[in-house]
Design a protein around this motif. Structure first.
Motif, PDB file in Angstrom:
ATOM      1  N   VAL A 203       0.833  -1.206   0.000  1.00  0.00           N
ATOM      2  CA  VAL A 203       0.000   0.000   0.000  1.00  0.00           C
ATOM      3  C   VAL A 203       0.868   1.257   0.000  1.00  0.00           C
ATOM      4  CG1 VAL A 203      -1.795   1.256   1.259  1.00  0.00           C
ATOM      5  CG2 VAL A 203      -1.847  -1.241   1.206  1.00  0.00           C
ATOM      6  N   GLY A 204       1.920   1.285   0.763  1.00  0.00           N
ATOM      7  CA  GLY A 204       2.781   2.460   0.905  1.00  0.00           C
ATOM      8  C   GLY A 204       3.240   2.547   2.329  1.00  0.00           C
ATOM      9  N   GLY A 205       3.914   3.563   2.712  1.00  0.00           N
ATOM     10  CA  GLY A 205       4.309   4.774   2.047  1.00  0.00           C
ATOM     11  C   GLY A 205       5.684   4.711   1.401  1.00  0.00           C
ATOM     12  N   SER A 206       6.181   5.884   1.129  1.00  0.00           N
ATOM     13  CA  SER A 206       7.364   5.998   0.292  1.00  0.00           C
ATOM     14  C   SER A 206       8.610   5.352   0.906  1.00  0.00           C
ATOM     15  CB  SER A 206       7.636   7.456  -0.080  1.00  0.00           C
ATOM     16  OG  SER A 206       7.887   8.244   1.045  1.00  0.00           O
ATOM     17  N   LEU A 207       8.782   5.417   2.211  1.00  0.00           N
ATOM     18  CA  LEU A 207       9.958   4.793   2.829  1.00  0.00           C
ATOM     19  C   LEU A 207       9.883   3.270   2.754  1.00  0.00           C
ATOM     20  CD1 LEU A 207      10.479   7.097   5.941  1.00  0.00           C
ATOM     21  CD2 LEU A 207      11.633   7.186   3.723  1.00  0.00           C
ATOM     22  N   LEU A 208       8.691   2.724   2.959  1.00  0.00           N
ATOM     23  CA  LEU A 208       8.526   1.278   2.853  1.00  0.00           C
ATOM     24  C   LEU A 208       8.674   0.833   1.400  1.00  0.00           C
ATOM     25  CD1 LEU A 208       7.951  -1.280   4.497  1.00  0.00           C
ATOM     26  CD2 LEU A 208       5.532  -0.985   3.931  1.00  0.00           C
ATOM     27  N   ILE A 209       8.145   1.616   0.477  1.00  0.00           N
ATOM     28  CA  ILE A 209       8.313   1.317  -0.948  1.00  0.00           C
ATOM     29  C   ILE A 209       9.801   1.267  -1.284  1.00  0.00           C
ATOM     30  CG2 ILE A 209       7.970   2.220  -3.286  1.00  0.00           C
ATOM     31  CD1 ILE A 209       5.273   3.392  -2.203  1.00  0.00           C
ATOM     32  N   ARG A 210      10.550   2.253  -0.811  1.00  0.00           N
ATOM     33  CA  ARG A 210      11.996   2.262  -1.045  1.00  0.00           C
ATOM     34  C   ARG A 210      12.646   0.994  -0.514  1.00  0.00           C
ATOM     35  NH1 ARG A 210      14.782   5.924   2.860  1.00  0.00           N
ATOM     36  NH2 ARG A 210      14.323   4.087   4.103  1.00  0.00           N
ATOM     37  N   ASP A 211      12.321   0.610   0.718  1.00  0.00           N
ATOM     38  CA  ASP A 211      12.926  -0.579   1.319  1.00  0.00           C
ATOM     39  C   ASP A 211      12.579  -1.842   0.530  1.00  0.00           C
ATOM     40  OD1 ASP A 211      14.013   1.056   3.256  1.00  0.00           O
ATOM     41  OD2 ASP A 211      12.553   0.513   4.803  1.00  0.00           O
ATOM     42  N   PHE A 212      11.327  -1.956   0.080  1.00  0.00           N
ATOM     43  CA  PHE A 212      10.924  -3.125  -0.703  1.00  0.00           C
ATOM     44  C   PHE A 212      11.635  -3.154  -2.048  1.00  0.00           C
ATOM     45  CE2 PHE A 212       7.949  -4.062   2.486  1.00  0.00           C
ATOM     46  CZ  PHE A 212       7.323  -5.267   2.208  1.00  0.00           C
ATOM     47  N   LEU A 213      11.716  -1.995  -2.719  1.00  0.00           N
ATOM     48  CA  LEU A 213      12.424  -1.939  -4.002  1.00  0.00           C
ATOM     49  C   LEU A 213      13.906  -2.252  -3.823  1.00  0.00           C
ATOM     50  CD1 LEU A 213      10.781   1.172  -5.682  1.00  0.00           C
ATOM     51  CD2 LEU A 213      10.580  -1.210  -6.427  1.00  0.00           C
ATOM     52  N   ASN A 214      14.523  -1.660  -2.817  1.00  0.00           N
ATOM     53  CA  ASN A 214      15.956  -1.872  -2.601  1.00  0.00           C
ATOM     54  C   ASN A 214      16.297  -3.317  -2.247  1.00  0.00           C
ATOM     55  OD1 ASN A 214      16.387   0.792  -3.215  1.00  0.00           O
ATOM     56  ND2 ASN A 214      16.806   1.437  -1.114  1.00  0.00           N
ATOM     57  N   ASN A 215      15.310  -4.046  -1.730  1.00  0.00           N
ATOM     58  CA  ASN A 215      15.517  -5.455  -1.392  1.00  0.00           C
ATOM     59  C   ASN A 215      14.934  -6.397  -2.447  1.00  0.00           C
ATOM     60  OD1 ASN A 215      16.854  -5.630   1.353  1.00  0.00           O
ATOM     61  ND2 ASN A 215      15.255  -4.133   1.749  1.00  0.00           N
ATOM     62  N   ASN A 216      14.602  -5.845  -3.615  1.00  0.00           N
ATOM     63  CA  ASN A 216      14.070  -6.634  -4.738  1.00  0.00           C
ATOM     64  C   ASN A 216      12.857  -7.476  -4.343  1.00  0.00           C
ATOM     65  OD1 ASN A 216      16.100  -5.753  -6.599  1.00  0.00           O
ATOM     66  ND2 ASN A 216      17.522  -7.113  -5.531  1.00  0.00           N
ATOM     67  N   LEU A 217      11.943  -6.875  -3.609  1.00  0.00           N
ATOM     68  CA  LEU A 217      10.761  -7.587  -3.134  1.00  0.00           C
ATOM     69  C   LEU A 217       9.497  -7.263  -3.930  1.00  0.00           C
ATOM     70  CD1 LEU A 217      11.414  -7.178   0.692  1.00  0.00           C
ATOM     71  CD2 LEU A 217      11.756  -9.235  -0.700  1.00  0.00           C
ATOM     72  N   VAL A 218       9.528  -6.256  -4.788  1.00  0.00           N
ATOM     73  CA  VAL A 218       8.352  -5.849  -5.562  1.00  0.00           C
ATOM     74  C   VAL A 218       8.381  -6.554  -6.917  1.00  0.00           C
ATOM     75  CG1 VAL A 218       7.114  -3.903  -6.598  1.00  0.00           C
ATOM     76  CG2 VAL A 218       8.288  -3.611  -4.405  1.00  0.00           C
ATOM     77  N   SER A 219       7.261  -7.175  -7.288  1.00  0.00           N
ATOM     78  CA  SER A 219       7.151  -7.876  -8.567  1.00  0.00           C
ATOM     79  C   SER A 219       6.515  -7.011  -9.645  1.00  0.00           C
ATOM     80  CB  SER A 219       6.288  -9.137  -8.410  1.00  0.00           C
ATOM     81  OG  SER A 219       6.801  -9.978  -7.417  1.00  0.00           O
ATOM     82  N   GLU A 220       5.574  -6.169  -9.227  1.00  0.00           N
ATOM     83  CA  GLU A 220       4.783  -5.394 -10.179  1.00  0.00           C
ATOM     84  C   GLU A 220       4.449  -4.039  -9.571  1.00  0.00           C
ATOM     85  OE1 GLU A 220       0.466  -5.969 -12.445  1.00  0.00           O
ATOM     86  OE2 GLU A 220       1.352  -7.646 -11.349  1.00  0.00           O
TER      87      GLU A 220
END
Length: 169
Positions: free
Chosen positions: A106-123
């Protein structure tokens, strides 16, 4: 392995909320694929600030889903049967192996950053609203470079454009 999908709205200049967290600028005149997306997930992940903002909207909107709030604050507690997570890496990697539908970041931007930086987002599915806020909470807060592959582009009569991407790296 279950997919983690960032489904989020943004202003044209890349903000997900006003500085005070307000989202009064979001279009609510159409569904914009929200119901279909909601049917595709059974779990929501969100940061503490997003969770606290969601609580100001009235009744908790994700009661039908498993909900997890990520925070570094070990004393934080949540209501509405929401689980608190303080160890992102171990929890998410183990959770993705469980049976179930997709997971909504859902968000927010800091959590999004952490998920992206750890290659956890698929889409990533971003609904870009035709408004320039000028300031606010950014969609992306200094993530690592992330390669994307466009998989869809839906336009609406309101001027909203919904972009869908697979994360490729």
């Amino acid at each position: 392995m279950r997919k983690i999908v960032l489904f989020i709205a943004s202003s044209l200049d890349g903000y997900i909320a006003r500085v005070n967290g307000d989202i009064d600028w979001l279009f609510t005149d159409q569904n914009y694929g929200y119901t279909k997306f909601l049917d595709s997930i059974d779990t929501v992940f969100m940061g503490r600030k997003t969770y606290e903002q969601v609580l100001t909207f009235g009744e908790y909107p994700y009661q039908e889903k498993k909900s997890y709030v990520f925070t570094k604050n070990l004393d934080f507690s949540a209501s509405y049967d929401v689980k608190v997570v303080t160890d992102l890496d171990t929890f998410v990697n183990d959770f993705r192996l469980l049976d179930g539908k997709n997971i909504w970041l859902v968000g927010g931007s800091l959590l999004i950053r952490d998920f992206l930086n750890n290659n956890l987002v698929s889409e990533i599915i971003i609904s870009v609203h035709p408004i320039i806020l000028g300031e606010g909470i950014p969609l992306f807060a200094n993530p690592n470079t992330t390669a994307l592959q466009l998989t869809g582009c839906q336009t609406y009569s309101s001027g909203l454009v919904q972009l869908s991407y697979d994360v490729t790296a």
